[in-house]
Design a protein around this motif. Sequence first.
Motif, PDB file in Angstrom:
ATOM      1  N   LEU A 143      39.750 -23.053  27.403  1.00 57.88           N
ATOM      2  CA  LEU A 143      39.601 -23.286  25.748  1.00 57.88           C
ATOM      3  C   LEU A 143      40.557 -24.567  25.592  1.00 57.88           C
ATOM      4  O   LEU A 143      40.149 -25.477  24.992  1.00 57.88           O
ATOM      5  N   CYS A 144      41.833 -24.646  26.803  1.00 56.00           N
ATOM      6  CA  CYS A 144      41.986 -26.392  26.390  1.00 56.00           C
ATOM      7  C   CYS A 144      41.275 -27.211  26.751  1.00 56.00           C
ATOM      8  O   CYS A 144      41.377 -28.843  25.893  1.00 56.00           O
ATOM      9  N   ARG A 145      40.560 -27.341  28.063  1.00 54.58           N
ATOM     10  CA  ARG A 145      39.173 -27.876  28.107  1.00 54.58           C
ATOM     11  C   ARG A 145      38.594 -28.366  27.327  1.00 54.58           C
ATOM     12  O   ARG A 145      37.978 -29.490  26.882  1.00 54.58           O
ATOM     13  N   THR A 146      37.987 -27.869  26.542  1.00 54.58           N
ATOM     14  CA  THR A 146      36.932 -27.702  25.548  1.00 54.58           C
ATOM     15  C   THR A 146      37.169 -28.034  24.302  1.00 54.58           C
ATOM     16  O   THR A 146      36.351 -28.812  23.290  1.00 54.58           O
ATOM     17  N   SER A 147      38.224 -27.449  23.583  1.00 54.42           N
ATOM     18  CA  SER A 147      38.654 -28.072  22.513  1.00 54.42           C
ATOM     19  C   SER A 147      39.109 -29.482  21.920  1.00 54.42           C
ATOM     20  O   SER A 147      39.503 -30.057  22.791  1.00 54.42           O
ATOM     21  N   LYS A 177      35.442 -30.739  17.922  1.00 55.62           N
ATOM     22  CA  LYS A 177      34.936 -29.390  17.602  1.00 55.62           C
ATOM     23  C   LYS A 177      35.363 -27.696  17.601  1.00 55.62           C
ATOM     24  O   LYS A 177      34.719 -26.711  17.786  1.00 55.62           O
ATOM     25  N   GLY A 178      36.049 -28.376  17.607  1.00 60.86           N
ATOM     26  CA  GLY A 178      37.580 -26.971  17.242  1.00 60.86           C
ATOM     27  C   GLY A 178      38.073 -26.181  17.817  1.00 60.86           C
ATOM     28  O   GLY A 178      37.504 -26.347  19.146  1.00 60.86           O
ATOM     29  N   ILE A 179      38.368 -25.130  18.014  1.00 62.68           N
ATOM     30  CA  ILE A 179      39.186 -24.329  18.964  1.00 62.68           C
ATOM     31  C   ILE A 179      37.767 -23.909  20.139  1.00 62.68           C
ATOM     32  O   ILE A 179      37.249 -22.673  19.149  1.00 62.68           O
ATOM     33  N   ALA A 180      37.649 -23.762  20.770  1.00 65.08           N
ATOM     34  CA  ALA A 180      35.983 -23.041  21.558  1.00 65.08           C
ATOM     35  C   ALA A 180      36.010 -23.493  22.876  1.00 65.08           C
ATOM     36  O   ALA A 180      37.119 -23.653  23.555  1.00 65.08           O
ATOM     37  N   PHE A 181      35.396 -22.044  23.304  1.00 69.53           N
ATOM     38  CA  PHE A 181      35.421 -21.670  24.550  1.00 69.53           C
ATOM     39  C   PHE A 181      34.248 -22.953  24.899  1.00 69.53           C
ATOM     40  O   PHE A 181      33.388 -23.043  24.274  1.00 69.53           O
ATOM     41  N   SER A 182      34.452 -23.184  25.913  1.00 70.13           N
ATOM     42  CA  SER A 182      32.493 -23.265  27.076  1.00 70.13           C
ATOM     43  C   SER A 182      31.561 -22.228  26.478  1.00 70.13           C
ATOM     44  O   SER A 182      31.947 -21.607  26.492  1.00 70.13           O
ATOM     45  N   PRO A 183      30.381 -22.962  26.959  1.00 74.17           N
ATOM     46  CA  PRO A 183      29.348 -21.603  26.513  1.00 74.17           C
ATOM     47  C   PRO A 183      29.092 -20.956  27.262  1.00 74.17           C
ATOM     48  O   PRO A 183      29.133 -18.716  27.879  1.00 74.17           O
TER      49      PRO A 183
END
Length: 409
Positions: free
Chosen positions: A267-271, A275-281
């Motif tokens: 989550l920290c890497r992707t957000s 992109k918003g607060i987000a997980f990778s796919p």
Amino acid sequence: MKKALFAKVGAHEGNPKWKASISRVTPIYKRTDDIRSEFARDYNRILHSNAYRRLKHKTQVFFATSNDHICTRIEHVNHVASVSYTIANYLGLNTELTNAIALGHDLGHTPFGHAGEEFIKGILQNEIGETFWHERNSLRFVDKCETLPDNEGRERNLNLTYAVRDGIVCHCGEVDENSIFPREEACDLYSVQKAGQCAPFTWEGCIVKISDKIAYIGRDIEDALLLKILSVSELKKELTKISREFADAKASEINNTILMHDFIIDLCRTSSPEKGIAFSPKYLELINTLKNFNSQYIYCHERLANYKRLANLIIECIYQTLLKAYSGKDTINELNKYREIYPSLVNNFCEWLVKYSDTENREMKGSKYRNEILYHLENRKDYIQAIIDYISGMTDNFAIKIFNEITTF
């Protein structure tokens, strides 16, 4: 770099949302030598409330267990606080705000977890025509039910900041779990009519919303194993398949610690603010796969079905016992007729009515209460709401105690 980007949009002084975020419905007293921020003060107010203390005896998934190592609601909110703190701290967001939201997000949650919530929802819909969902009830509790003594010893409502109240009512982690962005407008929080209707007002609220899910997915698996809700063969068969699809870890290594770590890092890497607060796919699919695993093997387990029936029986018994005593403005006197038969129930519920209704008894208590009046006892719907509030604030243990008092001769 990422911390600097999020620091610009976080709930810090200078942010365009700052004034709305720290606003309160009414001002609260201040000490001249207080060194706390507004959000730190909210954290303390929640921490010292009775509703927070009662979380230690409220169901997370498995109710009233005699096993000290099974997660209770108070552990859950602290897990959410820990996860959200780690994420917010890394991203440069306001950790005092995430701490306060996380600690308060389940205040007022019903006894017996979501089983209790569903049953109370049915009562409220049938009797008053209102819906019931625990996020809204948590907002009701922090706004209207919970009190603390002020610096003169008078009981007053918690009166939390808007950002904390917003994070509580918008915390549902079951929907929109990826690419969460905060909304722009500071709406009336009582206009929110269903879970997931709108995003939180702050980035910090978004963090708590997704941390709620991170905190419980793996822990529910661990508890189910400990209580033998899950057999080892079921776990190995399904989790081996999941681990092969999503990770290099062995099935035996898929535990709460590893899952929480991996979800937090992803989550920290992707957000990002873009992109918003987000997980990778990959991790979004993993968390949804584990959610489905828990639903199939844990939440729908036959042993939990039996517990749900028991929870419904206990709540229905308490509700009907109190409802039969309704006698308009004379209700407290009517309840007192049963004091020798149901001493704990009558004493406790009468105290609740005195504190929150417009009775003469409230004035007889002197000037102790300065909290909002919630019920007018000449109104039957108000009395039903009083029962619902009272029951939803109970711990599992207290509800069982009252049930035993009612059914024992």
